[in-house]
Design a protein around this motif. Structure first.
Motif, short mmCIF file in Angstrom:
data_model
loop_
_atom_site.label_atom_id
_atom_site.label_comp_id
_atom_site.label_asym_id
_atom_site.label_seq_id
_atom_site.Cartn_x
_atom_site.Cartn_y
_atom_site.Cartn_z
N ALA A 16 0.81 -1.22 0.00
CA ALA A 16 0.00 0.00 0.00
C ALA A 16 0.85 1.27 0.00
CB ALA A 16 -0.93 0.00 1.21
N SER A 17 2.15 1.14 0.24
CA SER A 17 3.04 2.31 0.18
C SER A 17 3.49 2.59 -1.25
CB SER A 17 4.27 2.08 1.06
OG SER A 17 4.96 0.92 0.61
N GLY A 18 3.19 1.69 -2.16
CA GLY A 18 3.58 1.88 -3.55
C GLY A 18 2.61 2.79 -4.29
N THR A 19 2.99 3.19 -5.47
CA THR A 19 2.17 4.14 -6.23
C THR A 19 0.80 3.53 -6.56
OG1 THR A 19 4.28 4.74 -7.24
CG2 THR A 19 2.31 5.79 -8.11
N ILE A 20 0.81 2.33 -7.11
CA ILE A 20 -0.46 1.70 -7.50
C ILE A 20 -1.22 1.23 -6.26
CG2 ILE A 20 -1.52 -0.14 -8.86
CD1 ILE A 20 0.87 0.00 -10.77
N GLY A 21 -0.49 0.67 -5.30
CA GLY A 21 -1.14 0.22 -4.06
C GLY A 21 -1.87 1.35 -3.36
N HIS A 41 2.15 -2.60 4.35
CA HIS A 41 3.42 -2.44 3.64
C HIS A 41 4.54 -2.68 4.65
CE1 HIS A 41 3.62 1.61 5.42
NE2 HIS A 41 2.33 1.69 5.12
N ARG A 42 5.79 -2.39 4.23
CA ARG A 42 6.91 -2.77 5.08
C ARG A 42 6.93 -2.04 6.42
NH1 ARG A 42 11.73 -3.79 0.71
NH2 ARG A 42 10.98 -1.92 -0.33
N HIS A 43 6.26 -0.85 6.48
CA HIS A 43 6.30 -0.08 7.72
C HIS A 43 4.92 0.10 8.34
CE1 HIS A 43 10.47 0.61 6.84
NE2 HIS A 43 10.13 1.01 5.63
N ASP A 49 6.87 -7.60 5.01
CA ASP A 49 8.12 -7.45 4.28
C ASP A 49 8.45 -8.81 3.68
OD1 ASP A 49 10.70 -7.17 3.37
OD2 ASP A 49 11.38 -6.01 5.11
N PHE A 50 8.51 -8.86 2.37
CA PHE A 50 8.71 -10.15 1.71
C PHE A 50 10.10 -10.73 1.98
CE2 PHE A 50 5.30 -9.07 -1.68
CZ PHE A 50 4.31 -9.38 -0.77
N ALA A 51 11.01 -9.91 2.51
CA ALA A 51 12.31 -10.45 2.91
C ALA A 51 12.19 -11.23 4.21
CB ALA A 51 13.32 -9.32 3.07
N SER A 147 15.34 -11.17 -14.91
CA SER A 147 14.83 -11.48 -13.57
C SER A 147 13.37 -11.10 -13.44
CB SER A 147 15.63 -10.72 -12.51
OG SER A 147 16.96 -11.15 -12.50
N TYR A 148 13.04 -9.90 -13.90
CA TYR A 148 11.66 -9.41 -13.75
C TYR A 148 10.69 -10.28 -14.55
CZ TYR A 148 7.84 -5.96 -13.50
OH TYR A 148 6.64 -5.32 -13.26
N ARG A 149 11.03 -10.53 -15.82
CA ARG A 149 10.15 -11.36 -16.65
C ARG A 149 9.93 -12.73 -16.02
NH1 ARG A 149 9.22 -9.80 -21.98
NH2 ARG A 149 10.67 -8.31 -22.89
N THR A 182 1.16 0.28 -18.29
CA THR A 182 2.29 1.11 -17.91
C THR A 182 1.77 2.29 -17.10
OG1 THR A 182 3.46 0.45 -19.91
CG2 THR A 182 4.31 2.36 -18.76
N VAL A 183 2.30 2.40 -15.89
CA VAL A 183 1.80 3.39 -14.92
C VAL A 183 2.97 4.27 -14.49
CG1 VAL A 183 0.78 3.65 -12.62
CG2 VAL A 183 0.03 1.79 -14.11
N ASN A 184 2.70 5.54 -14.35
CA ASN A 184 3.70 6.48 -13.86
C ASN A 184 3.95 6.23 -12.37
OD1 ASN A 184 5.32 8.64 -13.28
ND2 ASN A 184 3.76 10.20 -13.64
N SER A 185 5.08 5.60 -12.06
CA SER A 185 5.34 5.22 -10.66
C SER A 185 6.85 5.18 -10.42
CB SER A 185 4.76 3.83 -10.38
OG SER A 185 5.57 2.83 -10.97
N ARG A 186 7.20 4.93 -9.16
CA ARG A 186 8.61 4.76 -8.81
C ARG A 186 9.25 3.67 -9.66
NH1 ARG A 186 9.40 3.03 -2.86
NH2 ARG A 186 7.17 2.75 -2.97
#
Ligand SMILES: NC(=O)c1ccc[n+]([C@@H]2O[C@H](COP(=O)([O-])OP(=O)(O)OC[C@H]3O[C@@H](n4cnc5c(N)ncnc54)[C@H](OP(=O)(O)O)[C@@H]3O)[C@@H](O)[C@H]2O)c1
Length: 232
Positions: A16-21, A41-43, A49-51, A147-149, A182-186
């Motif tokens: 939820a801290s991300g642009t789309i989230g 989100h991570r905080h 945190d997925f780590a 990696s991403y694909r 395609t979204v304008n995001s970080r």
């Protein structure tokens, strides 16, 4: 918005801290039928945190005592980090980048499915994992971004497999892999995201419309923000 869900539905957005989230959380907060929307989100409290595999289990334990969810969206994921950019060629491949990318885009979301599918409401519930069209093997024209694909292609397989299992015990559930466009995001910023990307609010609104129209027969599919099915 989301009229196919029961009135007073409960929603959860991970990443939820991300642009789309954040855009999903905003839209859902303003949706008259939405009783509650949790943004994790991570905080956040609890954090995801997925780590840290345990954080996913612990968040599900905490939230599971409150309610069942009619809508769960995972909008977390990475394409690049401070340490790496998407690979252009085989010679760029490194375990560190592959591991970090799969952790965020594949292993973490898999743990979300493991721990949160049991929290889906029994009457009607939708779980969407944000994937990416570049994770389509059939549609791979340009190569690169190994990696991403690969992490999104593997995510798609996990979604499909979980959808088959969920259909047996949770007949009204819908699990899908969803491409936001395609979204304008970080995430897209280094790739001229602000020029080629749409505002996150538009993408999130389109995706909610697509999710609203899905039925259990659509579970296990890979959809674009326009509603069309994408090749695996
Ligand atoms: N933007 C696009 O054009 C585009 C296109 C296709 C697909 N997508 C997909 O859409 C999703 C959302 O992307 P976005 O554009 O909104 O990117 P974003 O603004 O960079 O947001 C990414 C989100 O993922 C979270 N995240 C990253 N690593 C994590 C980890 N290890 N554990 C937990 N959370 C983690 C971030 O948390 P922090 O805030 O803590 O960093 C943030 O909430 C991603 O899955 C992406 O692959 C985006």
């Amino acid at each position: 918005m989301m009229n196919s869900l029961p009135h007073q539905f409960n929603a959860l957005v991970i990443g939820a801290s991300g642009t789309i989230g954040a855009a999903f959380v905003d839209l859902l907060k303003h949706s008259p039928h939405c009783a509650s929307v949790h943004g994790l989100h991570r905080h956040s409290t609890p954090p995801i945190d997925f780590a840290d595999e345990h954080s996913v289990a612990e968040a599900a334990r905490v939230l599971g005592t409150e309610a069942r969810f009619h809508l769960i969206i995972n909008a977390a994921g990475i394409l690049h980090s401070e340490e790496f950019m998407p690979e252009k060629r085989l010679a760029d491949l490194h375990n560190r980048q592959m591991q970090a990318t799969f952790q965020a885009n594949t292993f973490g979301p898999a743990m979300v499915m493991r721990h949160f599918v049991p929290l889906l409401a029994s009457e009607r519930a939708i779980m969407a994992m944000l994937s990416a069209k570049v994770g389509s093997i059939g549609d791979n024209r340009l190569g690169g971004w190994y990696s991403y694909r690969a992490s999104k292609a593997a995510l798609n397989m996990l979604v499909k497999t979980a959808a088959i299992e969920a259909a047996r015990s949770q007949k009204n559930s819908v699990l899908v892999a969803l491409h936001p466009g395609t979204v304008n995001s970080r995430l897209s910023q280094p790739f001229r995201g602000e020029v080629i990307g749409r505002p996150a609010e538009d993408a999130a609104a389109d995706m909610l419309r697509v999710l609203d129209a899905l039925t259990p027969a659509d579970s296990g599919s890979f959809r674009s923000y326009s509603g069309v099915e994408l090749p695996w």
